[in-house]
Design a protein around this motif. Sequence first.
Motif, PDB file in Angstrom:
ATOM      1  N   PHE A  81      41.513  -3.330  94.882  1.00  0.00           N
ATOM      2  CA  PHE A  81      42.802  -2.872  94.862  1.00  0.00           C
ATOM      3  C   PHE A  81      44.179  -3.631  95.303  1.00  0.00           C
ATOM      4  O   PHE A  81      45.182  -3.494  94.860  1.00  0.00           O
ATOM      5  N   ASP A  82      43.517  -4.426  96.475  1.00  0.00           N
ATOM      6  CA  ASP A  82      44.796  -5.276  96.943  1.00  0.00           C
ATOM      7  C   ASP A  82      44.111  -6.489  97.622  1.00  0.00           C
ATOM      8  O   ASP A  82      42.946  -6.590  97.650  1.00  0.00           O
ATOM      9  N   GLU A  83      45.049  -7.427  98.204  1.00  0.00           N
ATOM     10  CA  GLU A  83      44.417  -8.720  98.723  1.00  0.00           C
ATOM     11  C   GLU A  83      43.552  -8.440  99.856  1.00  0.00           C
ATOM     12  O   GLU A  83      42.501  -9.180 100.059  1.00  0.00           O
ATOM     13  N   GLN A  84      43.952  -7.325 100.699  1.00  0.00           N
ATOM     14  CA  GLN A  84      43.263  -7.053 101.980  1.00  0.00           C
ATOM     15  C   GLN A  84      41.823  -6.830 101.590  1.00  0.00           C
ATOM     16  O   GLN A  84      40.779  -7.018 102.256  1.00  0.00           O
ATOM     17  N   GLU A  85      41.555  -6.094 100.407  1.00  0.00           N
ATOM     18  CA  GLU A  85      40.247  -5.707  99.963  1.00  0.00           C
ATOM     19  C   GLU A  85      39.463  -7.014  99.587  1.00  0.00           C
ATOM     20  O   GLU A  85      38.251  -6.827  99.769  1.00  0.00           O
TER      21      GLU A  85
END
Length: 326
Positions: A81-85
């Motif tokens: 979903f995004d970089e943090q994932e």
Amino acid sequence: MPIPTPTLYPPFNVLRLSHVVFGVTELARSRHFYVDTLGLQVTDEDDRRIYLRAMEERGHHCLVLEQSDTAAVQALSFKVFDEQELDKAHDWFKDQGHPVEWVERPYQGRTLRTLDCFDTPIEFYFRMERLAPIHQQYALYHGVKPLRIDHFNLFSANVDQAVEFYNRIGFRVTEYTEDEESGNLWAAWMHRKGGVHDIAFTNGEGPRLHHTAFWVPTPLNIIDLCDLMATTGYVGNIERGPGRHGISNAFFLYVLDPDGHRIEIYCSDYQTVDPDLEPIKWDLKDPQRQTLWGAPAPRSWFEHGSMFEGVATRVSQLKATPIVAP
């Protein structure tokens, strides 16, 4: 074994499958098959690799062909979903004892490489170079007119274990086949993107890649591909179909590329977006399970698969068998 309760809030958020890297033994021959016959679009190429996308895709590639001494699969890739994932995925796999490394991949941002419960090489990324849309450039449509990559199907020596592992990271079962005698799973279909599956598992010697599927607009596109392959030297590469699956309700055709990698051409399955959607159970001996109508699958469909590079396989202990064509 009962289907596990879906993990609705997984440790990291996988959006969908993304792409696969095939080792091929003759790059020009593979290019002719995937580009001139199937109709995938070249986004970049050199004397070692060809990057391909389908007509609706905005990401740089859904399939990479890489010149190799052996026709092995190098990795299955998923978008998060995004970089943090990505960081969450890294920490989760590390905590579970799986090897983790950050790898460089052309046209992608940070990419995490790890192994699943059977040592299948899997990769996760968030950013991939975006390309201009081509879905309305109808002059580019040819071959089977592939719109997007749809799913992977893997041979697994223990389907119950595969389902348990992928369930933990948020994949949900939509349909499954149970062997009534043992109570074990013979096959299961799991998704993230809201179709019938992003990844599926079939009982057999594994891990091996059974097939990669591409979505097409209509069944008529599949019939057109059969005509094209029959008159361009590829009639022997048609392995199974056309027909309609009982599981997924999809219209299908299975073909083999010049190195034996199996490709499914696929359309008209159904949405599975609701998180509380109940899985559909099938009996292994139901003849309409694998083929609602059409010829039964040949023996090669249950035995042949692509190896993963450097990964040892093991034989399934579940000896139940479905209906096989003579």
